[in-house]
Design an enzyme around this catalytic site. Structure first.
Site, PDB file in Angstrom:
ATOM      1  N   LYS A  10      34.348  11.218  42.447  1.00  0.00           N
ATOM      2  CA  LYS A  10      35.220  10.852  41.322  1.00  0.00           C
ATOM      3  C   LYS A  10      36.582  10.498  41.899  1.00  0.00           C
ATOM      4  CE  LYS A  10      37.538  13.031  37.369  1.00  0.00           C
ATOM      5  NZ  LYS A  10      37.406  13.996  36.284  1.00  0.00           N
TER       6      LYS A  10
HETATM    7  C1  5RP Z   1      41.272  15.949  38.090  1.00  0.00           C
HETATM    8  C2  5RP Z   1      40.090  16.454  37.338  1.00  0.00           C
HETATM    9  C3  5RP Z   1      40.437  16.983  35.993  1.00  0.00           C
HETATM   10  O1  5RP Z   1      40.265  18.299  35.864  1.00  0.00           O
HETATM   11  C4  5RP Z   1      39.887  16.206  34.854  1.00  0.00           C
HETATM   12  O2  5RP Z   1      38.507  16.011  34.965  1.00  0.00           O
HETATM   13  C5  5RP Z   1      40.658  14.942  34.723  1.00  0.00           C
HETATM   14  O3  5RP Z   1      40.303  14.126  33.662  1.00  0.00           O
HETATM   15  P1  5RP Z   1      41.331  13.056  33.077  1.00  0.00           P
HETATM   16  O4  5RP Z   1      42.322  12.734  34.161  1.00  0.00           O
HETATM   17  O5  5RP Z   1      40.502  11.859  32.715  1.00  0.00           O
HETATM   18  O6  5RP Z   1      41.994  13.669  31.885  1.00  0.00           O
HETATM   19  O7  5RP Z   1      38.980  16.445  37.789  1.00  0.00           O
HETATM   20  O8  5RP Z   1      40.900  15.205  39.160  1.00  0.00           O
END
Ligand code: 5RP
Length: 292
Positions: free
Chosen positions: A202
């Site tokens: 991710k």
């Molecule tokens: C940061 C993460 C977070 O906890 C979360 O998943 C982020 O989601 P978003 O930025 O779309 O609100 O993994 O890297």
């Protein structure tokens, strides 16, 4: 005359990486259980996923939009491909009869009250992920951070545990407050995470050179959402990311902090799975929002 930059040519983003016999890049030589879990998170028809990220509470408590996950997030479950959450939220709030795959946040430690967030540890046993019938686990990796080595080691231990039971690991590129978010950084971070065994990564979208980040990462990349943007900007970012090789999104705030989260997740789904153009997706958002 200075030599023209050949970087784009070297990445060859226009030549997809082959994955004979399986729909997902870099996954065709994995074991059956691992593939099956991946095929629950990524839609085999489009090869992409809309993961809904609601794990924010693991370090920042009741984030805006996540104060009542039972009321704000559970109704969105039918529209996501997978939920990214903590085991605490899963056990306490997510109905166990859901058919949606769950990817569980498996790292934690410092809270938002600390300056240095890279001081994380593995925060759940792989046994518990199996017990919870998870479709994957996710862990933060702080490349360039103060605790870089520990966070990489956390991930490799999780990957080893995952390989023993067929559980895919999503490595998350965590960017420290002072770090530059550019393609060069994300190429480095994503590649390290993939080389050290994560089954998918991710990472954040960057306007300049994102296609080199996806092309040089041998496993699927899902785009992180980041801070809340106007809906059209968020849809454009998702569109650009999938057009430039991302295998979907793992978005949180841009969905659950929208004025109409159900409409927004539907619009993101149209972009990710149907390549709907951002302005058309915005119309989907507006018309669903108007219908309430
Ligand atoms: C940061 C993460 C977070 O906890 C979360 O998943 C982020 O989601 P978003 O930025 O779309 O609100 O993994 O890297």
């Amino acid at each position: 005359m200075p030599e023209a930059d050949k970087a784009g040519e070297r990445y060859q983003g226009d030549r997809p990486q082959a994955a004979p016999g399986f729909f997902l890049k870099g996954s065709h030589q994995l074991d059956w259980g691992m593939k099956n879990r991946l095929a629950r998170v990524f839609n085999p028809a489009s090869g992409r996923t809309v993961m809904l990220a609601v794990d924010h509470g693991y370090f920042q408590g009741p984030t805006s939009g996540l104060e009542r996950i039972d009321l704000s997030i559970v109704p969105l479950l039918p529209q996501c491909d997978a939920l990214f959450c903590t085991r605490g939220i899963l056990r306490s709030l997510i109905p166990a009869d859901t058919q949606k795959p769950m990817v569980l946040r498996a790292s934690g430690g410092p809270s938002i009250l600390r300056e240095e967030l890279s001081d994380e540890q593995i925060a759940m046993d792989m046994d518990d992920a199996v017990r919870l019938n998870a479709a994957g686990v996710g862990i933060q990796v702080f490349i360039g951070g103060e605790h870089e080595t520990r966070s990489v080691h956390n991930m490799t231990r999780l990957v080893d545990a995952g390989l023993r039971c067929g559980m895919p690991v999503m490595g998350v590129t965590a960017v420290g407050k002072a770090m530059t978010r550019d393609a060069q950084y994300f190429r480095l971070a994503c590649r390290i995470i993939a080389e050290l065994g994560a089954q998918y990564v991710k990472t954040y979208y960057v306007d300049d050179g994102f296609e080199t980040v996806t092309a040089s990462c041998p496993v699927p990349i899902v785009m992180a959402g980041g801070k809340k943007l106007p809906e059209l900007d968020a849809l454009t970012m998702a569109y650009n990311a999938v057009s430039q090789g991302a295998a979907g999104v793992d978005m949180g705030r841009n969905i659950f902090q929208s004025e109409a989260p159900k409409a927004m997740i539907a619009a993101v789904g149209a972009v990710v799975h149907n390549n709907t153009k951002p302005k058309e997706a915005l119309e989907i958002y507006k018309s669903l929002k108007a219908k309430g």
